[in-house]
Design an enzyme around this catalytic site. Structure first.
Site, PDB file in Angstrom:
ATOM      1  N   GLU A 169      19.350  51.265  69.547  1.00 18.31           N
ATOM      2  CA  GLU A 169      18.882  51.082  70.923  1.00 18.31           C
ATOM      3  C   GLU A 169      19.592  49.904  71.604  1.00 18.31           C
ATOM      4  OE1 GLU A 169      14.472  53.055  70.631  1.00 18.31           O
ATOM      5  OE2 GLU A 169      14.550  50.897  70.609  1.00 18.31           O
ATOM      6  N   GLU A 360      15.261  59.464  66.836  1.00 19.68           N
ATOM      7  CA  GLU A 360      13.878  58.971  66.813  1.00 19.68           C
ATOM      8  C   GLU A 360      13.060  59.771  67.802  1.00 19.68           C
ATOM      9  OE1 GLU A 360      12.977  54.798  67.247  1.00 19.68           O
ATOM     10  OE2 GLU A 360      14.814  54.245  66.187  1.00 19.68           O
TER      11      GLU A 360
END
Ligand code: BG6
Length: 469
Positions: A169, A360
């Site tokens: 991320e 995810e």
């Protein structure tokens, strides 16, 4: 609906499950001083209330856990390497052999079951020494340390690991600088200049090790990893649409550079209007041209943007947006939007035409185990099954739309410590871990109802999803 070689699996990160925070020569990482998660303050030194110090004891129980993943039929298992196990301070020349051996064992165990490891090189676990001594990624020195670390693990695991992600991320550096990028200066004292300069260092480092990966492991595939949260206009007002565009630019910026190898025009304008000057060192422009093989992302929720004054802010993982009045929320206030996943896949694919990997996705929820009469626990997590089924159906829709999707790893395939709140009670797993927020519990593992459900999804390559509607 799903291609033959679709990579079904699950994902974890070292710092949220391994525990053993000082074992076998590991150094401290920034997570060891974040007892309340990304949302809380850091402490000076590790404290007993930090659940990550023990995690779910994956460090000692990985064989049992990987066997359970294999039983579900995982084709891929995503985990990260704790940088501070390999280089305890982060800036050493010589790696820690015990740390290297631990990941040899993990990857061998995966391979034993025919499971591909998917490895995040840096998942919110910068060595604490680098945070305290160099102020994390604000310093250009981190590029060299990261490169040395990446070279070490590429050379060691090149024949065991084919799929790699550079930074988890990466766009979260703008929102959670300590957790995301080991930046010790408190958020309130950082300027946008500081944050974008740190982002630049990470982007250069990511491109540099992408080049390295291709040189050392010609068959490897290396991707970027973006926190995706699609944004919708709060109203049909053109001003709200522009607000959406500007919000999304701040996330696309990171993927654009990874895929196209240059700074996009919209960011140049943003920097100019705010007097932000990114320092490029000689060679950076060329380094950035080393682009990724695929784009991976996390997806949990969507949100709204508005050009007007809005007082209500939704709670997100690390990004915050305005809540969508039409969507339900999880127990932690995250908005549930399966169609947003189809939309995200299409948006990324339209933009890049690169293979996509959903690394995810999942529901953090409170499980209420009942005893099963044989001394075990029974967990009927239909809410989790519903969430995952709805999202996977939308992945199927996107595949029908022509999007190239490599695989799907659910987040927290085994219960682990939350990144944003450091709670154990925010559970994502197919496997229940007997550990509570107060640190009590046996750490024993129990299969939830979703365990059998996911096993079925994988063994039918997604066909069972359709039967269920
Ligand atoms: C992602 C992170 O942002 O979200 C994970 O990459 C994290 O590390 C996951 O665990 C879920 O968030 P949380 O806060 O519920 O653990």
């Amino acid at each position: 609906m799903f291609p033959e070689n679709f990579l079904w699996g699950g994902a974890v990160a070292a710092n949220q499950c391994e525990g053993a925070f000082l074992e076998d020569g590991k150094g401290l990482s920034i997570q060891d001083v974040l007892p309340a998660g990304a949302m809380g303050d850091r402490t000076d030194r590790p404290t007993d209330d930090n659940l990550k110090l023990v995690g779910i004891d994956f460090y000692h129980r990985y064989k049992e856990d990987i066997r359970l993943f294999a039983e579900m039929g995982f084709k891929v298992f995503r985990t990260s390497i704790a940088w501070s196990r390999i280089f305890p301070r982060g800036d050493e020349e010589q790696p820690n052999e015990s740390g290297l051996r631990f990941y040899d064992d993990i990857f061998d165990e995966c391979r034993k079951y025919g499971m591909e490891p998917l490895v995040t090189i840096s998942h919110y676990e910068t060595p604490l020494y680098l945070a305290e001594t160099y102020n994390g990624w604000t310093s250009r020195d981190l590029i060299g340390f990261y490169e040395h670390y990446a070279r070490t693990i590429f050379e060691r695991y090149g024949d065991k690991v084919k799929y790699w992600l550079t930074f988890n991320e990466i766009n979260s550096v703008l929102h959670s600088p300590f957790m995301s990028a080991g930046i010790n200066t408190p958020m309130g004292q950082l300027t946008e200049q500081d944050l974008f300069q740190a982002a630049h260092h990470e982007l250069v480092a990511s491109a540099l090790v992408t080049k390295l990966a291709h040189e050392i492991m010609p068959d490897a595939k290396i991707g970027c990893m973006i926190l995706s949260m699609p944004t919708y206009p709060l109203t049909p007002s053109p001003d709200d649409v522009i607000a959406v565009m500007e919000t999304e630019h701040k996330n696309y910026f990171f993927a654009d550079i990874h895929v196209r190898g240059i700074y996009p025009g919209y960011m140049k304008r943003y920097f100019k209007e705010r007097n932000i000057q990114i320092q490029f060192a000689e060679g950076d422009v060329d380094i950035l041209k080393n682009t990724v093989d695929f784009v991976s992302f996390s997806y949990y929720m969507s949100s709204c943007a508005s050009a007007g004054k809005v007082h209500q802010k939704g709670s997100g993982n690390l990004l915050e947006g305005i809540p969508n009045p039409l969507l339900p929320t999880s127990e932690w206030g995250w908005q549930i939007d399966p169609k947003g996943l189809r939309y995200t896949l299409n948006m990324f694919y339209d933009r890049y035409q690169k293979p996509l990997f959903i690394v995810e996705n999942g529901l953090g929820a409170i499980d209420r185990p009942a005893t099963d009469g044989n001394g075990g626990m029974r967990i009927e997590d239909d809410y989790r099954i519903d969430y995952l089924r709805e999202h996977l159906l939308q992945v199927g829709e996107a595949i029908e739309d022509g999007v190239e999707v490599m695989g799907y790893t659910t987040w927290g395939c085994i219960d682990l410590v939350s990144a944003s709140t450091a709670q154990m009670s925010k559970r994502y797993g197919f496997i229940y871990v007997d550990r509570n927020d107060d640190g009590t519990g046996t750490l024993e593992r129990y299969k939830k109802k979703s365990f059998y459900w996911y096993k079925d999804v994988i063994s039918t390559n997604g066909e069972s999803l359709i039967g269920a509607i």
